[in-house]
Design a protein around this motif. Structure first.
Motif, mmCIF file in Angstrom:
data_model
loop_
_atom_site.group_PDB
_atom_site.id
_atom_site.type_symbol
_atom_site.label_atom_id
_atom_site.label_comp_id
_atom_site.label_asym_id
_atom_site.label_seq_id
_atom_site.Cartn_x
_atom_site.Cartn_y
_atom_site.Cartn_z
ATOM 1 N N GLN A 67 -2.888 5.597 -0.102
ATOM 2 C CA GLN A 67 -3.930 4.572 0.011
ATOM 3 C C GLN A 67 -4.232 4.262 1.473
ATOM 4 N N LYS A 120 -6.311 6.958 3.009
ATOM 5 C CA LYS A 120 -7.703 6.906 2.562
ATOM 6 C C LYS A 120 -8.460 5.782 3.262
ATOM 7 N N ILE A 135 -9.978 1.836 -3.414
ATOM 8 C CA ILE A 135 -8.790 2.548 -2.937
ATOM 9 C C ILE A 135 -7.520 1.829 -3.365
ATOM 10 N N LEU A 136 -7.543 0.496 -3.339
ATOM 11 C CA LEU A 136 -6.359 -0.273 -3.736
ATOM 12 C C LEU A 136 -6.287 -0.509 -5.240
ATOM 13 N N LEU A 176 0.828 -1.196 0.000
ATOM 14 C CA LEU A 176 0.000 0.000 0.000
ATOM 15 C C LEU A 176 0.863 1.247 0.000
#
Length: 243
Positions: free
Chosen positions: A22, A25, A90-91, A18
């Motif tokens: 990220q 978030k 998000i990922l 990550l």
């Protein structure tokens, strides 16, 4: 250990790195989810203390087992408060995401969360899968459908087929369907596909899906993860259905 640090470590131990953006978030989403949960029942209040493990890590755990295309249209069926769709978005920022739920107040919350997080190419829709599948904007539109804790596999397959793009199993001679379990190796996801988070004995549900003439293959993946005792000792599974 701080929750976000534990989350980042668990992801890294399972092959997913990550970025700091990220991770922030994800942290912001977790905060919003807990704040809204005081007003609207998005997750069990008894489970709020396990948000990072039982919900956030569980949502992205599919990326530890599957190579999901980084682009394409994805429908989160029965999203509730945005799970698993928002953590996945998000990922996987390149996907186009639609979050669907039949409870209007939950969708209003999700719309607010999307605005705060500034997630692009993401919309929240109020409705039922059976209803929106009759609308041209949704019919045969999606590359992939994800569903966490929603319905039986038989129902999910039936709801998903009209919403997914045409696949090799949706016309002409039907290829032989396969049902098998997979080990630890990450699997490349061919679309169109349904991905469902499941647990327990799935034999009856699998049999119901196997009789669906539109289904090409069914794969059952054990969801054992490094860095989480909860997942190391669980019977959680991911079911990948190709059409």
């Amino acid at each position: 250990m701080e929750s976000k640090v534990w989350f980042k470590t668990a992801c890294k131990q399972n092959g997913v790195e990550l970025t700091d953006e990220q991770l922030e978030k994800i942290k912001s989403y977790a905060k919003l989810l807990l704040e809204w949960n005081k007003q609207v029942n998005l997750i069990s209040r008894k489970d709020e203390g396990n948000l990072w493990s039982s919900h956030l890590l569980h949502s992205v755990s599919v990326l530890f087992k599957l190579n999901i295309p980084p682009r394409g249209s994805v429908l989160d069926l029965g999203t509730g408060g945005g799970l698993p769709g928002i953590p996945l978005k998000i990922l996987l920022p390149g996907i186009s995401l639609t979050l669907l739920d039949s409870t209007q107040k939950k969708i209003k919350v999700v719309q607010n969360i999307l605005e705060v997080l500034s997630l692009k190419s993401t919309i929240a829709v109020w409705g039922r899968a059976e209803e929106i599948s009759k609308q041209p904007v949704h019919q045969k539109h999606y590359d992939m459908i994800v569903a966490r804790g929603v319905g039986s596999l038989g129902d999910l397959a039936r709801w998903s087929w009209p919403l997914l793009k045409e696949g090799r199993g949706q016309g002409g001679e039907q290829p032989k369907r396969q049902i098998h379990a997979q080990g630890a190796d990450r699997i490349d996801v061919e679309t169109p596909a349904l991905i469902a988070w499941k647990g327990g004995d799935l034999s009856q549900e699998i049999r119901s899906v196997a009789h669906n003439k539109c289904v090409r293959s069914i794969r059952i993946i054990d969801l054992t993860l490094k860095g989480s005792i909860q997942f190391e000792q669980s019977d959680k599974k991911i079911v990948l259905v190709n059409f």
